[in-house]
Scaffold this active site. Structure first.
Site, mmCIF file in Angstrom:
data_model
loop_
_atom_site.group_PDB
_atom_site.id
_atom_site.type_symbol
_atom_site.label_atom_id
_atom_site.label_comp_id
_atom_site.label_asym_id
_atom_site.label_seq_id
_atom_site.Cartn_x
_atom_site.Cartn_y
_atom_site.Cartn_z
ATOM 1 N N SER A 1 123.799 32.785 56.103
ATOM 2 C CA SER A 1 122.749 32.179 55.471
ATOM 3 C C SER A 1 122.409 31.378 54.226
ATOM 4 O O SER A 1 121.614 30.626 53.916
ATOM 5 C CB SER A 1 121.781 33.613 55.268
ATOM 6 O OG SER A 1 122.414 34.142 54.835
ATOM 7 N N HIS B 1 122.440 30.348 62.497
ATOM 8 C CA HIS B 1 122.023 31.202 61.732
ATOM 9 C C HIS B 1 120.822 31.969 62.735
ATOM 10 O O HIS B 1 119.345 31.279 62.890
ATOM 11 C CB HIS B 1 121.517 30.657 60.311
ATOM 12 C CG HIS B 1 120.657 30.770 59.736
ATOM 13 N ND1 HIS B 1 119.708 31.267 58.769
ATOM 14 C CD2 HIS B 1 120.664 32.596 59.393
ATOM 15 C CE1 HIS B 1 119.175 32.225 58.362
ATOM 16 N NE2 HIS B 1 120.145 32.813 58.332
ATOM 17 N N GLU C 1 119.272 28.252 63.856
ATOM 18 C CA GLU C 1 119.242 27.330 62.649
ATOM 19 C C GLU C 1 120.673 27.397 63.626
ATOM 20 O O GLU C 1 121.503 27.994 63.317
ATOM 21 C CB GLU C 1 119.013 27.919 62.045
ATOM 22 C CG GLU C 1 118.317 27.153 61.179
ATOM 23 C CD GLU C 1 117.920 27.525 59.902
ATOM 24 O OE1 GLU C 1 117.732 27.035 59.061
ATOM 25 O OE2 GLU C 1 118.786 28.339 59.031
ATOM 26 N N ASN D 1 115.865 28.663 55.066
ATOM 27 C CA ASN D 1 115.822 29.318 53.076
ATOM 28 C C ASN D 1 115.764 28.306 52.140
ATOM 29 O O ASN D 1 115.360 28.417 51.285
ATOM 30 C CB ASN D 1 117.942 29.740 53.361
ATOM 31 C CG ASN D 1 117.261 31.099 53.959
ATOM 32 O OD1 ASN D 1 116.205 31.798 54.002
ATOM 33 N ND2 ASN D 1 118.386 31.652 54.175
HETATM 34 N N1 CAA Z 1 113.724 44.908 66.017
HETATM 35 C C1 CAA Z 1 113.354 44.707 67.089
HETATM 36 N N2 CAA Z 1 111.937 44.679 67.292
HETATM 37 C C2 CAA Z 1 110.930 44.602 66.824
HETATM 38 C C3 CAA Z 1 110.877 45.601 65.354
HETATM 39 C C4 CAA Z 1 112.468 45.367 65.162
HETATM 40 N N3 CAA Z 1 112.757 45.717 63.877
HETATM 41 N N4 CAA Z 1 110.073 44.992 64.279
HETATM 42 C C5 CAA Z 1 109.185 45.093 65.084
HETATM 43 N N5 CAA Z 1 109.356 44.953 66.795
HETATM 44 C C6 CAA Z 1 108.439 44.454 67.532
HETATM 45 C C7 CAA Z 1 107.629 45.491 67.977
HETATM 46 O O1 CAA Z 1 108.508 46.338 68.770
HETATM 47 C C8 CAA Z 1 106.299 44.826 68.457
HETATM 48 O O2 CAA Z 1 107.018 44.192 69.772
HETATM 49 P P1 CAA Z 1 105.899 44.580 70.420
HETATM 50 O O3 CAA Z 1 104.654 42.902 70.790
HETATM 51 O O4 CAA Z 1 106.821 43.734 72.183
HETATM 52 O O5 CAA Z 1 104.852 45.341 70.798
HETATM 53 C C9 CAA Z 1 106.290 43.600 68.304
HETATM 54 O O6 CAA Z 1 108.060 42.741 67.391
HETATM 55 C C10 CAA Z 1 105.603 43.274 66.256
HETATM 56 O O7 CAA Z 1 105.830 44.130 65.820
HETATM 57 P P2 CAA Z 1 104.784 45.354 65.145
HETATM 58 O O8 CAA Z 1 103.116 45.089 65.518
HETATM 59 O O9 CAA Z 1 105.135 46.196 64.644
HETATM 60 O O10 CAA Z 1 104.755 44.425 63.738
HETATM 61 P P3 CAA Z 1 103.634 42.632 63.379
HETATM 62 O O11 CAA Z 1 102.867 42.582 64.329
HETATM 63 O O12 CAA Z 1 103.730 43.261 61.983
HETATM 64 O O13 CAA Z 1 105.482 42.301 63.427
HETATM 65 C C11 CAA Z 1 107.330 41.504 62.877
HETATM 66 C C12 CAA Z 1 106.794 42.827 62.930
HETATM 67 C C13 CAA Z 1 107.872 40.518 63.893
HETATM 68 C C14 CAA Z 1 108.553 41.828 61.623
HETATM 69 C C15 CAA Z 1 106.809 40.737 62.479
HETATM 70 O O14 CAA Z 1 105.759 41.133 60.743
HETATM 71 C C16 CAA Z 1 106.807 38.806 60.976
HETATM 72 O O15 CAA Z 1 107.249 38.513 61.880
HETATM 73 N N6 CAA Z 1 106.796 38.764 59.798
HETATM 74 C C17 CAA Z 1 108.064 38.001 59.474
HETATM 75 C C18 CAA Z 1 109.582 37.950 59.756
HETATM 76 C C19 CAA Z 1 110.198 36.672 59.069
HETATM 77 O O16 CAA Z 1 109.858 36.027 58.384
HETATM 78 N N7 CAA Z 1 111.935 37.170 59.235
HETATM 79 C C20 CAA Z 1 112.776 36.057 58.476
HETATM 80 C C21 CAA Z 1 113.272 36.123 57.578
HETATM 81 S S1 CAA Z 1 114.606 35.384 57.081
HETATM 82 C C22 CAA Z 1 115.691 35.948 57.767
HETATM 83 O O17 CAA Z 1 115.710 36.769 59.022
HETATM 84 C C23 CAA Z 1 116.677 34.874 57.451
HETATM 85 C C24 CAA Z 1 117.438 34.839 56.322
HETATM 86 O O18 CAA Z 1 118.995 34.157 55.980
HETATM 87 C C25 CAA Z 1 117.131 35.721 54.639
#
Ligand code: CAA
Length: 293
Positions: free
Chosen positions: A119, A140, A152, A190
């Site tokens: 990342s 990524h 990405e 990022n």
């Molecule tokens: N693995 C697989 N599926 C998951 C999961 C996981 N860890 N967490 C949640 N889900 C699924 C759930 O089963 C649910 O599926 P359905 O819609 O089919 O029922 C769906 O995701 C939504 O989950 P929830 O209703 O429990 O919760 P939510 O609506 O808050 O969604 C989330 C969870 C998708 C994580 C959401 O909060 C989100 O998009 N958060 C932001 C995440 C983000 O920004 N990620 C990028 C981080 S930066 C990075 O990764 C890169 C880096 O270099 C740092």
């Protein structure tokens, strides 16, 4: 070039997610971890995710078994020798990644394309450990990999344009929306996300608002799925600190400098959700409580 078989190195949070989407997209996928315990742990996580999809009715039991059948967990790197693409998702440390790719370079045939899920490290510097920098890209993915729609696709000045376009098409085959990104520290996401997260910590340090109020502001005022502190805990404070240091080193700009509070939390072992403590206390995981900082 047709992609018949995919290799993934690392079966942690990111590697297991990448292996899952690859198998779901129909590719026979070999995923490697350093011990059979870690292979089992990663595959169990995938199994759990797939079972959840079956419970929700978005996958049949038969389809789940087919996906599972396309996944092979291994501990020996030599099992990746006939893969057409190898995606690395190991520890975010340059020497470890360079060492891995030097080994893969000797093992894999000349047509194999290498990709790193880093990342923040420079793809060029990792690719330079091989004799095939022209067949090297960044792929990524985002956490949780099966859910987040973006990949990405990172090109260096040495990446062959045909290889790059192939990886863009591969990203789409994995069910993701690929974006073109150049090999600049932090790529696109990022570059924008890290200063935002660090600024939220600075706002907290300066007393602009509390953890909960800053989180609610961005969640309810801007429609972000998580507030910055929930996201920091989700990504991992150690990971964020590490990325910030690499980006600061690259750009020497204050916006990438880790705030003292972040450094102290990492030193104290408060790494976020995975360690049970970060900006929130996860003793009751369904009900995180803000820490008094
Ligand atoms: N693995 C697989 N599926 C998951 C999961 C996981 N860890 N967490 C949640 N889900 C699924 C759930 O089963 C649910 O599926 P359905 O819609 O089919 O029922 C769906 O995701 C939504 O989950 P929830 O209703 O429990 O919760 P939510 O609506 O808050 O969604 C989330 C969870 C998708 C994580 C959401 O909060 C989100 O998009 N958060 C932001 C995440 C983000 O920004 N990620 C990028 C981080 S930066 C990075 O990764 C890169 C880096 O270099 C740092």
């Amino acid at each position: 070039m047709a992609i018949h078989k995919v290799g993934v190195v690392g079966c942690g949070l990111m590697g297991s997610g990448i292996a899952q989407v690859s198998a779901q997209a129909g590719f026979p996928t070999v995923v490697r971890e350093v011990s059979s315990e870690l292979v089992d742990k990663g595959l169990k996580g995938i199994e759990k995710n797939l079972s959840r999809l079956v419970e929700k009715g978005s996958l049949t039991e038969a389809a789940k078994n087919e996906i599972r059948g396309r996944l092979t967990g291994v501990t020996s790197i030599s099992e990746l020798k006939d893969c057409d693409v190898v995606i690395e998702a190991i520890i975010e440390q340059l020497p470890a990644k360079r060492e891995l790719f030097t080994e893969l370079d000797k093992l894999c045939p000349p047509h194999t394309i290498f990709a790193s899920n880093t990342s923040s490290l420079t793809i060029t510097e990792i690719a330079a450990a091989t004799k095939r920098p022209q067949r090297f890209v960044g792929l990524h993915f985002f956490n949780p990999v099966p859910i987040m729609k973006l990949v990405e696709v990172v090109r260096t000045i040495a990446t062959d344009p045909a290889v790059y376009e192939e990886m863009i098409a591969f990203g789409a085959k994995l069910g993701k929306t690929p974006v073109h990104a150049n090999d600049s520290g932090g790529f696109i996401v990022n570059r924008l996300l890290v200063p935002y997260l660090l600024d939220a910590i600075r706002a907290l340090e300066e007393g602009v608002g509390s953890v909960v109020d800053i989180d609610n502001s961005m969640k309810l005022g801007c429609g972000y799925p998580m507030g910055p502190f929930t996201l920091l805990d989700f990504v991992g404070l150690d990971t964020t600190y590490y990325i910030a240091q690499i980006m600061f080193d690259e750009f020497k700009e204050k916006r990438f400098a880790a705030p003292p509070l972040l450094k102290r939390m990492v030193l104290a072992g408060w790494h976020g959700k995975k360690s049970g403590r970060g900006f929130y206390d996860y003793s009751d995981p369904a009900n995180p409580k803000p820490m008094s900082l």
